[in-house]
Design a protein around this motif. Structure first.
Motif, mmCIF file in Angstrom:
data_model
loop_
_atom_site.group_PDB
_atom_site.id
_atom_site.type_symbol
_atom_site.label_atom_id
_atom_site.label_comp_id
_atom_site.label_asym_id
_atom_site.label_seq_id
_atom_site.Cartn_x
_atom_site.Cartn_y
_atom_site.Cartn_z
ATOM 1 N N GLY A 358 61.758 -109.236 64.599
ATOM 2 C CA GLY A 358 61.093 -110.537 64.705
ATOM 3 C C GLY A 358 60.454 -110.955 63.392
ATOM 4 N N ILE A 359 59.898 -109.988 62.668
ATOM 5 C CA ILE A 359 59.257 -110.330 61.393
ATOM 6 C C ILE A 359 60.334 -110.747 60.375
ATOM 7 C CG2 ILE A 359 57.822 -109.479 59.500
ATOM 8 C CD1 ILE A 359 56.601 -107.511 61.620
ATOM 9 N N ALA A 360 61.422 -109.970 60.337
ATOM 10 C CA ALA A 360 62.517 -110.316 59.406
ATOM 11 C C ALA A 360 63.050 -111.710 59.734
ATOM 12 C CB ALA A 360 63.633 -109.278 59.515
ATOM 13 N N ASP A 361 63.146 -111.995 61.031
ATOM 14 C CA ASP A 361 63.674 -113.297 61.451
ATOM 15 C C ASP A 361 62.722 -114.425 61.052
ATOM 16 O OD1 ASP A 361 65.480 -114.980 63.036
ATOM 17 O OD2 ASP A 361 63.674 -115.277 64.242
ATOM 18 N N LEU A 362 61.419 -114.211 61.260
ATOM 19 C CA LEU A 362 60.424 -115.231 60.906
ATOM 20 C C LEU A 362 60.509 -115.571 59.413
ATOM 21 C CD1 LEU A 362 57.751 -116.871 61.191
ATOM 22 C CD2 LEU A 362 56.527 -114.708 61.095
ATOM 23 N N VAL A 363 60.556 -114.540 58.592
ATOM 24 C CA VAL A 363 60.575 -114.751 57.142
ATOM 25 C C VAL A 363 61.881 -115.441 56.725
ATOM 26 C CG1 VAL A 363 60.618 -113.526 54.922
ATOM 27 C CG2 VAL A 363 58.975 -112.854 56.678
ATOM 28 N N GLY A 364 62.988 -114.938 57.251
ATOM 29 C CA GLY A 364 64.295 -115.509 56.892
ATOM 30 C C GLY A 364 64.415 -116.955 57.361
ATOM 31 N N ARG A 365 63.910 -117.226 58.571
ATOM 32 C CA ARG A 365 64.010 -118.578 59.141
ATOM 33 C C ARG A 365 63.226 -119.584 58.292
ATOM 34 N NH1 ARG A 365 61.072 -119.518 63.746
ATOM 35 N NH2 ARG A 365 60.914 -117.270 64.011
ATOM 36 N N CYS A 366 62.021 -119.228 57.879
ATOM 37 C CA CYS A 366 61.221 -120.150 57.058
ATOM 38 C C CYS A 366 61.961 -120.471 55.755
ATOM 39 C CB CYS A 366 59.857 -119.548 56.750
ATOM 40 S SG CYS A 366 58.763 -119.515 58.171
ATOM 41 N N ALA A 434 53.806 -134.101 37.792
ATOM 42 C CA ALA A 434 53.345 -134.156 39.184
ATOM 43 C C ALA A 434 54.476 -133.740 40.120
ATOM 44 C CB ALA A 434 52.877 -135.567 39.519
ATOM 45 N N ALA A 435 54.141 -133.017 41.154
ATOM 46 C CA ALA A 435 55.161 -132.579 42.116
ATOM 47 C C ALA A 435 54.565 -132.518 43.520
ATOM 48 C CB ALA A 435 55.698 -131.200 41.731
ATOM 49 N N MET A 436 55.444 -132.706 44.504
ATOM 50 C CA MET A 436 55.077 -132.497 45.900
ATOM 51 C C MET A 436 55.369 -131.041 46.227
ATOM 52 S SD MET A 436 57.058 -134.154 49.167
ATOM 53 C CE MET A 436 56.231 -135.730 49.218
ATOM 54 N N ARG A 437 54.464 -130.386 46.949
ATOM 55 C CA ARG A 437 54.689 -128.990 47.346
ATOM 56 C C ARG A 437 55.053 -128.953 48.816
ATOM 57 N NH1 ARG A 437 51.026 -125.849 48.232
ATOM 58 N NH2 ARG A 437 51.860 -123.909 47.479
ATOM 59 N N ILE A 438 56.110 -128.258 49.141
ATOM 60 C CA ILE A 438 56.457 -128.032 50.551
ATOM 61 C C ILE A 438 56.465 -126.526 50.757
ATOM 62 C CG2 ILE A 438 58.205 -128.313 52.358
ATOM 63 C CD1 ILE A 438 59.294 -130.707 50.812
ATOM 64 N N SER A 439 55.694 -126.062 51.728
ATOM 65 C CA SER A 439 55.670 -124.634 52.038
ATOM 66 C C SER A 439 55.992 -124.464 53.515
ATOM 67 C CB SER A 439 54.274 -124.072 51.738
ATOM 68 O OG SER A 439 54.189 -122.737 52.180
ATOM 69 N N VAL A 440 57.052 -123.735 53.816
ATOM 70 C CA VAL A 440 57.429 -123.528 55.229
ATOM 71 C C VAL A 440 56.982 -122.120 55.618
ATOM 72 C CG1 VAL A 440 59.277 -123.674 56.936
ATOM 73 C CG2 VAL A 440 59.480 -124.954 54.791
ATOM 74 N N SER A 441 55.934 -122.040 56.415
ATOM 75 C CA SER A 441 55.347 -120.726 56.712
ATOM 76 C C SER A 441 54.977 -120.548 58.179
ATOM 77 C CB SER A 441 54.064 -120.539 55.880
ATOM 78 O OG SER A 441 54.246 -120.925 54.551
ATOM 79 N N ASN A 442 55.371 -121.497 59.017
ATOM 80 C CA ASN A 442 54.915 -121.457 60.411
ATOM 81 C C ASN A 442 56.033 -121.007 61.349
ATOM 82 O OD1 ASN A 442 54.359 -122.524 63.169
ATOM 83 N ND2 ASN A 442 52.520 -123.305 62.173
#
Ligand SMILES: Cc1ncc(COP(=O)(O)O)c(C=O)c1O
Length: 463
Positions: A358-366, A434-442
């Motif tokens: 599940g942890i590997a999947d969470l990280v890979g999915r993000c 200037a840049a927009m930051r996108i972080s996918v962590s959820n």
């Protein structure tokens, strides 16, 4: 039912209402500061009120100023949500109200911390004999690790920094990358190692420390040495070349610390672990539970491959403390706090409920969802992706189609997206632009959330 039961029942309903609305609510706040002050402020009443009335009032007053940070379309900073089991464990943690200082004050938490420590070392692929502390966040994890480093490098020169302080101590050379996270600077400042006396090593276009430049900085250094490297740049997600850095630091008998607030979790995914190659050769690591592991705030993790130095830097003794003699874990031996929340339970629950796969999947999915953002956004004329998207971080810059100031335009697009409320993300300045930051962590973000959010971003860029 007791009064408490009614109160907690109603509180559960309020919490569920919030959680059910989370995927759909506007991500940002809906009222300005003054309205929040009016709703939550005012004089302290002389007489108290029924607890249920207080909780109802709090829920009503706070709601418009709550940010949908735990929800699936929050892409600001590096923010995780809360896994269901971790959230529930957090409720129980408050209910149990254990002061997790000593084994004797909170035995179950000590053992949960012990178990979670073993699982963390395994999943993050770090030395199994390392010691682990559960801090408020990665900043305090950096602080704790660097306190252990300070102890160890001075102890090797016969100096006991805990008793004698830094006055008259051999000078420590502290070396960091140009892109070290601001909390490394804060930790050095708090430890008396100084923010500005550090030697900074240049970084490349992705923010990675240049090994040749590090070697140049280390060339004539023979004294106590601490080097701070990074797994996961807060803007680009890039990794310092940890393997090469570890070799260079060893040659100078230095202490290598790795700030891996979110990046260290690459090691949990077989497909991504190559990014953190060499991380296991460091002496200490800092990471977070409340970022990629999706533990509710607050949850940081410090790991030290020299348990004696870790404990020497943190342990406090007093005649009234019933400290153990090593058989049981006293959690406060590994963190800067004395009285403290029982932070072991939430991390335990997150790891246990996800398991390795599940942890590997969470990280890979993000990471896959970060790449999906790129796929959609880069089709739009005027959109530039500034970083190599190796992890879960994307940097985007917007050029006005008719020509003009791309910095101003990028900031305008970010403001428009924040005002629109479909999703939330912030900005940064990356290597002067200037840049927009996108972080996918959820854990709960889906492809549909990314597509809806990318749509909102493109609307803002076309407006
Ligand atoms: C690389 C890095 N180090 C340290 C931190 C600080 O973590 P915390 O906010 O948990 O103290 C962050 C936060 O984003 C980070 O990205």
């Amino acid at each position: 039912m007791t009064a408490d039961a009614d109160l907690l029942q109603r509180t559960t309903e309020l919490a569920l209402e919030f959680l059910e609305g989370l995927p759909h609510r506007r991500v940002g706040p809906t009222v300005p500061l003054e309205e929040l002050r009016a709703a939550l402020g005012g004089p302290l009443p002389e007489q108290g009120e029924d607890p249920l009335a207080t909780v109802e009032r709090l829920a009503r007053a706070a709601d418009p100023g709550l940010v949908g940070m735990a929800g699936p379309r929050y892409f600001g900073f590096v923010i995780g949500g809360h896994l269901p089991a971790a959230l529930a464990a957090d409720w129980l943690t408050s209910t149990w109200d254990q002061n997790a200082t000593l084994y004797v004050s909170a035995p179950s938490n000590s053992v949960a911390e012990e178990a979670a420590s073993g699982w963390l070392l395994e999943i993050l692929q770090l030395p199994r004999a390392a010691s682990v502390g559960f801090t408020t966040g990665c900043m305090m994890a950096n602080f704790t690790a660097l306190a252990a480093a300070r102890h160890a490098v001075l102890a090797r020169r016969g100096w006991d920094v805990e008793t004698r302080g830094l006055y008259g101590a051999p000078e420590i050379d502290v070396v960091i990358g140009d892109e070290a996270h601001v909390t490394i600077h804060a930790a050095l400042q708090m430890l008396g190692l100084g923010r500005d006396r550090v030697k900074r090593v240049p970084t490349d276009g992705q923010g990675r420390m240049e090994t040749a430049a590090l070697r140049e900085v280390l060339k004539d250094r023979h004294g106590p040495l601490i080097v701070c490297a990074q797994a996961g740049n807060v803007n680009t997600g890039a990794f310092d070349p940890l393997d090469e850095i570890a070799t260079a630091v060893r040659e100078h008998a230095g202490w290598l610390h790795v700030d891996g607030a979110f990046g260290l979790w690459a090691n949990a995914s077989p497909a991504l672990a190559h990014l953190a190659r060499g991380a296991e050769k460091a002496d200490s690591w800092a990471t977070d539970g409340h970022k990629w592991l999706n533990v509710p705030y607050d949850s940081g993790i410090v790991i030290v491959n020299d348990p004696a130095a870790h404990r020497a830097a943190m342990t406090i003794a007093a005649p009234y403390l019933v400290q153990t003699e090593g058989r049981e874990r006293d959690p406060f031996d590994y963190v800067p706090e004395f009285s403290r929340r029982a932070r072991g339970f939430t991390v335990w629950a997150a790891l246990r409920s996800l398991g390795r796969a599940g942890i590997a999947d969470l990280v890979g999915r993000c990471c896959a969802l970060a790449r999906r953002f790129v796929e959609i956004l880069r089709q739009e004329p005027g959109v530039e992706i500034l970083n190599d998207v190796v992890l879960n971080q994307v940097l985007v810059r917007f050029h006005p189609l008719g020509g003009g100031d791309a910095d101003a335009f990028t900031r305008q697009v970010i403001t428009r997206v924040q005002e629109d409320g479909t999703c939330w993300l912030g900005g940064t300045t990356w290597h002067g632009v200037a840049a927009m930051r996108i972080s996918v962590s959820n854990w709960s973000t889906t492809a549909a959330d990314v597509e809806e959010s990318a749509g909102a971003i493109l609307r803002a860029a076309r407006a």
